[in-house]
Scaffold this motif. Structure first.
Motif, PDB file in Angstrom:
ATOM      1  N   LYS A   1       0.845  -1.184   0.000  1.00 40.64           N
ATOM      2  CA  LYS A   1       0.000   0.000   0.000  1.00 40.64           C
ATOM      3  C   LYS A   1       0.887   1.242   0.000  1.00 40.64           C
ATOM      4  CE  LYS A   1      -3.866  -2.296   0.252  1.00 40.64           C
ATOM      5  NZ  LYS A   1      -4.856  -2.273  -0.847  1.00 40.64           N
ATOM      6  N   ILE A   2       0.641   2.132  -0.963  1.00 31.19           N
ATOM      7  CA  ILE A   2       1.508   3.288  -1.153  1.00 31.19           C
ATOM      8  C   ILE A   2       0.960   4.481  -0.381  1.00 31.19           C
ATOM      9  CG2 ILE A   2       2.372   4.949  -2.854  1.00 31.19           C
ATOM     10  CD1 ILE A   2       2.571   2.721  -4.838  1.00 31.19           C
ATOM     11  N   ALA A   3       1.857   5.229   0.245  1.00 34.85           N
ATOM     12  CA  ALA A   3       1.543   6.497   0.898  1.00 34.85           C
ATOM     13  C   ALA A   3       2.599   7.517   0.492  1.00 34.85           C
ATOM     14  CB  ALA A   3       1.489   6.337   2.414  1.00 34.85           C
ATOM     15  N   MET A   4       2.239   8.804   0.617  1.00 37.72           N
ATOM     16  CA  MET A   4       3.157   9.875   0.266  1.00 37.72           C
ATOM     17  C   MET A   4       3.107  10.942   1.359  1.00 37.72           C
ATOM     18  SD  MET A   4       2.209  10.181  -3.801  1.00 37.72           S
ATOM     19  CE  MET A   4       3.309  11.558  -4.108  1.00 37.72           C
ATOM     20  N   SER A   5       4.294  11.503   1.677  1.00 33.30           N
ATOM     21  CA  SER A   5       4.366  12.570   2.677  1.00 33.30           C
ATOM     22  C   SER A   5       5.284  13.659   2.153  1.00 33.30           C
ATOM     23  CB  SER A   5       4.878  12.025   4.013  1.00 33.30           C
ATOM     24  OG  SER A   5       6.224  11.596   3.889  1.00 33.30           O
ATOM     25  N   ASP A   6       5.126  14.854   2.733  1.00 32.25           N
ATOM     26  CA  ASP A   6       5.944  15.998   2.306  1.00 32.25           C
ATOM     27  C   ASP A   6       7.035  16.323   3.313  1.00 32.25           C
ATOM     28  OD1 ASP A   6       4.519  16.980   4.399  1.00 32.25           O
ATOM     29  OD2 ASP A   6       3.487  18.563   3.265  1.00 32.25           O
ATOM     30  N   GLY A   7       7.450  15.354   4.139  1.00 36.83           N
ATOM     31  CA  GLY A   7       8.489  15.563   5.131  1.00 36.83           C
ATOM     32  C   GLY A   7       7.934  15.853   6.505  1.00 36.83           C
ATOM     33  N   ARG A   8       6.668  16.315   6.568  1.00 40.08           N
ATOM     34  CA  ARG A   8       6.052  16.595   7.869  1.00 40.08           C
ATOM     35  C   ARG A   8       4.774  15.779   8.064  1.00 40.08           C
ATOM     36  NH1 ARG A   8       7.077  21.379   5.489  1.00 40.08           N
ATOM     37  NH2 ARG A   8       4.867  21.660   5.023  1.00 40.08           N
ATOM     38  N   ASN A   9       3.915  15.758   7.052  1.00 32.87           N
ATOM     39  CA  ASN A   9       2.629  15.077   7.168  1.00 32.87           C
ATOM     40  C   ASN A   9       2.378  14.233   5.936  1.00 32.87           C
ATOM     41  OD1 ASN A   9       1.791  16.532   9.645  1.00 32.87           O
ATOM     42  ND2 ASN A   9       1.784  18.307   8.280  1.00 32.87           N
ATOM     43  N   ALA A  10       1.575  13.193   6.125  1.00 33.75           N
ATOM     44  CA  ALA A  10       1.160  12.364   5.001  1.00 33.75           C
ATOM     45  C   ALA A  10       0.019  13.079   4.276  1.00 33.75           C
ATOM     46  CB  ALA A  10       0.702  10.997   5.496  1.00 33.75           C
TER      47      ALA A  10
ATOM     48  N   SER B   1      -3.616   3.161   1.825  1.00 33.67           N
ATOM     49  CA  SER B   1      -3.947   2.180   2.854  1.00 33.67           C
ATOM     50  C   SER B   1      -5.220   2.588   3.576  1.00 33.67           C
ATOM     51  CB  SER B   1      -2.793   2.061   3.851  1.00 33.67           C
ATOM     52  OG  SER B   1      -3.175   1.264   4.942  1.00 33.67           O
ATOM     53  N   PRO B   2      -6.015   1.626   4.036  1.00 30.04           N
ATOM     54  CA  PRO B   2      -7.236   1.944   4.794  1.00 30.04           C
ATOM     55  C   PRO B   2      -6.961   2.264   6.250  1.00 30.04           C
ATOM     56  CG  PRO B   2      -7.031  -0.425   4.552  1.00 30.04           C
ATOM     57  CD  PRO B   2      -5.914   0.183   3.755  1.00 30.04           C
ATOM     58  N   LEU B   3      -5.677   2.343   6.682  1.00 33.00           N
ATOM     59  CA  LEU B   3      -5.380   2.608   8.077  1.00 33.00           C
ATOM     60  C   LEU B   3      -5.946   3.970   8.484  1.00 33.00           C
ATOM     61  CD1 LEU B   3      -1.691   1.395   8.263  1.00 33.00           C
ATOM     62  CD2 LEU B   3      -3.740   0.176   8.960  1.00 33.00           C
ATOM     63  N   SER B   4      -6.424   4.034   9.726  1.00 32.06           N
ATOM     64  CA  SER B   4      -7.113   5.238  10.173  1.00 32.06           C
ATOM     65  C   SER B   4      -6.167   6.283  10.727  1.00 32.06           C
ATOM     66  CB  SER B   4      -8.153   4.880  11.242  1.00 32.06           C
ATOM     67  OG  SER B   4      -7.514   4.254  12.348  1.00 32.06           O
TER      68      SER B   4
END
Length: 579
Positions: A211-220, A225-228
């Motif tokens: 499951k792919i996620a992306m962040s900018d160095g501080r926050n996603a 992903s279905p994670l809450s």
């Protein structure tokens, strides 16, 4: 530790076997853990490769949308219509202008699959949009977006959309290129469907990366992903690439991440951990259980083995007690056959050899004591020669005074003083005052040699006169100063010797006004690579003696500049009256 040493050998062996087994258990457990880490790294490498391919595919699509924003800002019709905005036009003219911009934006909206909508704000705040996304949120953030676009000076900037997961904004300022004046005409915003880009990745990329996620160095700002609680997965790291294992809602995940070279983003992949490692965890538990069983078995038989080993050793101990009482002719209570090569038999034979060797050493020591006495006698005889030399110098001094030759008398007295201190072996430590006295006698001799060319000044702070220093540290420095400053030239040479207290330290300095040293020669001198021209006591020798006496904090330092002289400084602790 003392209690352990007082135990019998059989008890010590039993404890030792138990400790060895315990340490082995720890090492095996550590090895298994290390194997797990290696396996984690292998998974990380694989998932990282797939994640990098996924990120490249995502960024390729984003670059295409970036090209669309560039086409919009450079479109001739849009440029022409935006130049008309705000001018006095009739109602129909304004409607026609807006209609043309809307049509152009609609064409660009349909040109790429992942464009949700395009919003254009002219220099007067009027909005032109095409597509399905609402512009209410964009209107609220218009000033902030315009400021970001302005800082890029016509370049594209990607802005994340908080609270709108799956969308990302391409923002670019529109500038007039008519007559190359680059006036501000507005900004264009392209709402990009990031969720669809990720969903359309090839299966060998998207599924392989988890499951792919992306962040900018501080926050996603994006999560497939279905994670809450994605913000609790520590989606921030100073490293370019890496991996971690986290727990979320009772489930563990293997997380790998790579930094993007396209934007200040980090791509993350989340792979369920337990399903991958269930078999390995079971094998780990089996290995540990088997080793514990083996450990208990070894402990049960350890005491019995210890008793069998220590029985002959106890007999050997009885023989050693006789040796302790001074009987070096004793023999062990049993004689081991040469065929027996076990440790106790070897120990028994070595014990006999040791006794024989001790008897030989006693005889050798007696002979060496005789030789030592003879050497001491010869050393006493050798002292006759210095006394003869002192008497000879006294005779020369008396003769010089008789013949009214004060220069020869002073030189003879100074030479005798220097010789007496150099040969004196009773002490290796003098006070600074005594060192200065040696130095003055040395300068007395050199002054007769160089006459008016040698000028010297010795300044000793009364507070440091009784401080101890290693013998002969100032005279070699003065001799070097004369060799390098006075001998090569014909001009007068000024040598200043100073001893003063600064805080808890005493500094002894020998400074001259000679030609100095260049950087290369100075570096060699500091490293002890330059051989002195004097009596052979080099700077490194002095530095080592200072450190040996006072510690590594102290020692010798050289500073010099070309044509500006040289200063040699010795740093020692202030120890008044200690000798």
């Amino acid at each position: 530790m003392n209690r352990y040493q007082h135990l019998k050998i059989k008890d010590q062996l039993f404890i030792l076997i138990s400790l060895i087994m315990a340490v082995s258990l720890i090492l095996i457990f550590s090895g298994v853990q290390y194997a797990f880490r290696v396996y984690d790294q292998q998974i990380y490498r694989k998932s990282s490769q797939v994640l990098m391919m996924s990120s490249k595919s995502i960024e390729d699509e984003l670059k295409k949308i970036e090209d669309v924003s560039y086409q919009i800002t450079t479109d001739q019709n849009i440029q022409a219509n935006l130049l008309k905005a705000g001018r006095d036009q009739n109602k129909y003219g304004r409607y026609r202008m807006k209609r043309e911009i809307w049509d152009q934006l609609a064409e660009f909206t349909g040109s790429k699959r992942y464009i949700k909508s395009i919003h254009l704000f002219d220099a007067f705040g009027t909005e032109y949009s095409a597509g399905a996304s609402s512009a209410e949120a964009l209107k609220e953030r218009r000033n902030m977006l315009a400021e970001k676009a302005s800082r890029q000076k016509g370049g594209n900037v990607w802005v994340t959309m908080p609270g709108a997961n799956g969308e990302i904004l391409s923002v670019r300022e529109i500038r007039s290129y008519q007559n190359l004046n680059l006036d501000h005409l507005g900004i264009v915003l392209i709402v990009t469907d990031l969720q669809s880009i990720v969903a359309d990745l090839p299966k060998d990329l998207g599924e392989g990366a988890g499951k792919i996620a992306m962040s900018d160095g501080r926050n996603a700002f994006f999560s497939e992903s279905p994670l809450s609680r994605m913000e609790e997965l520590r989606l921030s790291s100073p490293d370019q690439n890496g991996y971690d294992i986290v727990e979320e809602n009772g489930q563990r995940f293997f997380i790998s991440y790579v930094k993007s070279s396209y934007e200040n983003w980090t791509y993350w992949s989340l792979i369920p951990f337990d399903t991958m490692f269930s078999k390995i965890s079971a094998m780990k538990s089996i290995l540990i259980s088997l080793f514990i069983l083996f450990f208990l078995t070894a402990v049960l038989f350890g005491r019995k083995m210890a008793r069998g080993i220590t029985s002959p050793i106890e007999k050997l101990v009885a023989a050693m007690k006789n040796v302790q009482n001074g009987d070096f002719k004793t023999k062990p209570l049993f004689v081991a056959s040469p065929e027996h090569q076990d440790e106790v038999s070897v120990l028994n034979r070595n014990f006999i050899t040791m006794i024989e060797r001790i008897n030989e050493l006693i005889a050798d020591n007696y002979e060496k004591q005789l030789m030592l006495k003879e050497t001491e006698f010869k050393a006493l005889q050798a002292q006759i020669n210095p006394h003869f030399l002192y008497n000879t110098l006294e005779s020369i001094n008396w003769l010089a005074k008789t013949n009214r030759q004060p220069q020869i008398s002073k030189m003879t007295e100074s030479l005798g003083f220097l010789l007496r201190n150099a040969i004196n072996m009773k002490t290796d430590v003098l006070t600074i005052e005594e060192e200065a006295e040696i130095l003055l006698h040395y300068f007395t001799i050199q002054r007769f040699r160089f006459e008016e060319r040698l000028m010297f000044d010795v300044e000793i702070d009364p507070l440091v006169k009784t401080c101890p220093v290693p013998k002969l540290v100032l005279q070699p420095l003065a001799e070097n100063a004369i060799s390098y400053c006075l001998e090569p030239v014909i001009e007068p040479c000024q040598i200043k010797i100073k001893a003063c207290k600064e805080g808890e330290f005493v500094y002894l300095t020998v400074a001259d006004n000679g030609p100095g040293m260049d950087e290369g020669f100075l570096e060699k001198a500091r490293k002890g690579l330059v051989q002195t021209r004097g009596r052979g006591i080099g700077l490194q020798n002095i530095d080592e003696r200072i450190k040996l006496m006072f510690g590594q904090r102290y020692g010798l330092n050289i500073s010099s500049e070309k044509n500006k002289g040289t200063t040699v400084s010795i740093k020692i602790p202030f120890q008044s009256g200690v000798l």
